[in-house]
Design an enzyme around this catalytic site. Structure first.
Site, PDB file in Angstrom:
ATOM      1  N   ASP A 195       0.862  -1.192   0.000  1.00 31.56           N
ATOM      2  CA  ASP A 195       0.000   0.000   0.000  1.00 31.56           C
ATOM      3  C   ASP A 195       0.897   1.240   0.000  1.00 31.56           C
ATOM      4  O   ASP A 195       2.100   1.145   0.227  1.00 31.56           O
ATOM      5  CB  ASP A 195      -0.996  -0.017   1.162  1.00 31.56           C
ATOM      6  CG  ASP A 195      -0.365   0.288   2.507  1.00 31.56           C
ATOM      7  OD1 ASP A 195       0.830  -0.043   2.701  1.00 31.56           O
ATOM      8  OD2 ASP A 195      -1.052   0.847   3.371  1.00 31.56           O
ATOM      9  N   PHE A 230       6.860   2.121  -4.111  1.00 33.29           N
ATOM     10  CA  PHE A 230       8.253   2.332  -3.700  1.00 33.29           C
ATOM     11  C   PHE A 230       8.797   3.712  -4.066  1.00 33.29           C
ATOM     12  O   PHE A 230       9.874   4.093  -3.619  1.00 33.29           O
ATOM     13  CB  PHE A 230       9.198   1.245  -4.268  1.00 33.29           C
ATOM     14  CG  PHE A 230       8.970  -0.121  -3.720  1.00 33.29           C
ATOM     15  CD1 PHE A 230       9.353  -0.445  -2.429  1.00 33.29           C
ATOM     16  CD2 PHE A 230       8.343  -1.103  -4.488  1.00 33.29           C
ATOM     17  CE1 PHE A 230       9.135  -1.716  -1.908  1.00 33.29           C
ATOM     18  CE2 PHE A 230       8.126  -2.376  -3.979  1.00 33.29           C
ATOM     19  CZ  PHE A 230       8.519  -2.684  -2.688  1.00 33.29           C
TER      20      PHE A 230
END
Length: 299
Positions: free
Chosen positions: A140, A153
């Site tokens: 998430d 990321f």
């Protein structure tokens, strides 16, 4: 005499004529339903409707597709890439998706939600759905201010790279010749080359990790992964950690390549992420298929 009859008359034998009449009437009644049934069975069956011509069937199918597209377009979230919308539009009209959109909308009224509404689907704007070469699955979005912008990321400049991304950079430095830390955490350069950076859950409440888990996002991102698995060939899926590996369990491994390792989090990276060489392995797999490799240094 009892009334007009003698007692003997009550016990006198029934006449043969009377018995014969009663039997005949009984047999007639017994045969009547059979005659009726036979009559019904003899009636010709109703003719089936005339089959539609191929042209009519094609017109019906086109009208249905057009109606679905109009409906889906009306429900398309803001910032959704066109090539992705065409392939995933059926999801937009499903009850779970409407419920999900209503939930996120209400959450934004009550509290801070990341990423901003116009950046939730950034991953659909970076490249065409059919140009995806590599998929990296996250869980998430980051839940801190200014971090999440629709690519797993990744963080926008000038936000410092989070620890997991720092570990990805460390692995890249040892795996890809000439790679150097870019000094930021924005992975847009990868996304534009066909690296899909997809979280399983696409929104989160500020400072509360996994707060939008099990609200419907997983259904939607499962549909994304399934579409890629069913419609593309030779995609390299990087599944880091048990969550991503479960998410990718349905990927067709006869059509695609799956690379698995532990998550790059500081809690686990030393148990197998460092040294996995997924970035160079992905390029080797792409080149063997005649596809251009990813320039991991282009950030």
């Amino acid at each position: 005499m009892i009334g007009q009859k003698t007692i003997n008359s009550f016990f006198s034998p029934v006449s043969k004529k009377r018995v014969s009449k009663e039997v005949n009437e009984t047999e007639k009644d017994a045969r009547e339903p059979k005659r009726k049934c036979a009559a019904v069975e003899a009636e010709p069956e109703s003719q089936p409707p005339c089959p539609l011509s191929p042209e009519q069937l094609d017109r019906i199918a086109r009208n249905k597709r057009a109606a679905l597209e109009r409906l889906a377009t009306a429900h398309t979230p803001p910032g959704f890439g066109e090539s992705w919308r065409k392939e995933l539009q059926a999801e937009f009209v499903k009850p779970y998706f409407k419920k999900l959109m209503d939930f996120v909308s209400e959450e934004r009224k009550r509290c801070t939600v990341y990423p901003p509404a116009d950046q939730v689907f950034t991953w659909t704007e970076m490249c065409s759905i059919r140009d995806v070469k590599v998929v990296i699955l996250g869980q998430d979005p980051y839940h801190g201010p200014g971090q999440a912008h629709g690519l797993c990321f990744s963080v926008k400049r000038p936000v410092s790279p989070p620890p997991s991304l720092e570990n990805m950079y460390k692995e890249l430095a040892s795996d890809i010749e000439g790679f150097q830390h870019p000094g930021h955490g924005d992975l847009t350069g990868w996304a534009k080359q066909g690296v899909l950076l997809l979280n399983a859950v696409l929104t989160v409440k500020a400072h509360q990790a996994n707060s939008h888990k099990d609200k419907g996002w997983e259904n939607f991102t499962d549909a994304v992964v399934q579409w890629l698995s069913s419609n593309l060939e030779g995609v390299v899926f990087m599944l880091w950690g048990s969550y991503a590996q479960k998410k990718g369990a349905s990927i067709n491994r006869k059509r695609h390549h799956v690379l698995q390792a532990v998550h790059p989090s500081p809690l686990s990276a030393h148990r197998g992420f460092f040294g996995c060489k997924h970035f160079s392995k992905a390029n080797d797999l792409l080149e063997k298929q005649g596809k251009s490799p990813i320039d991991w240094k282009a950030l």
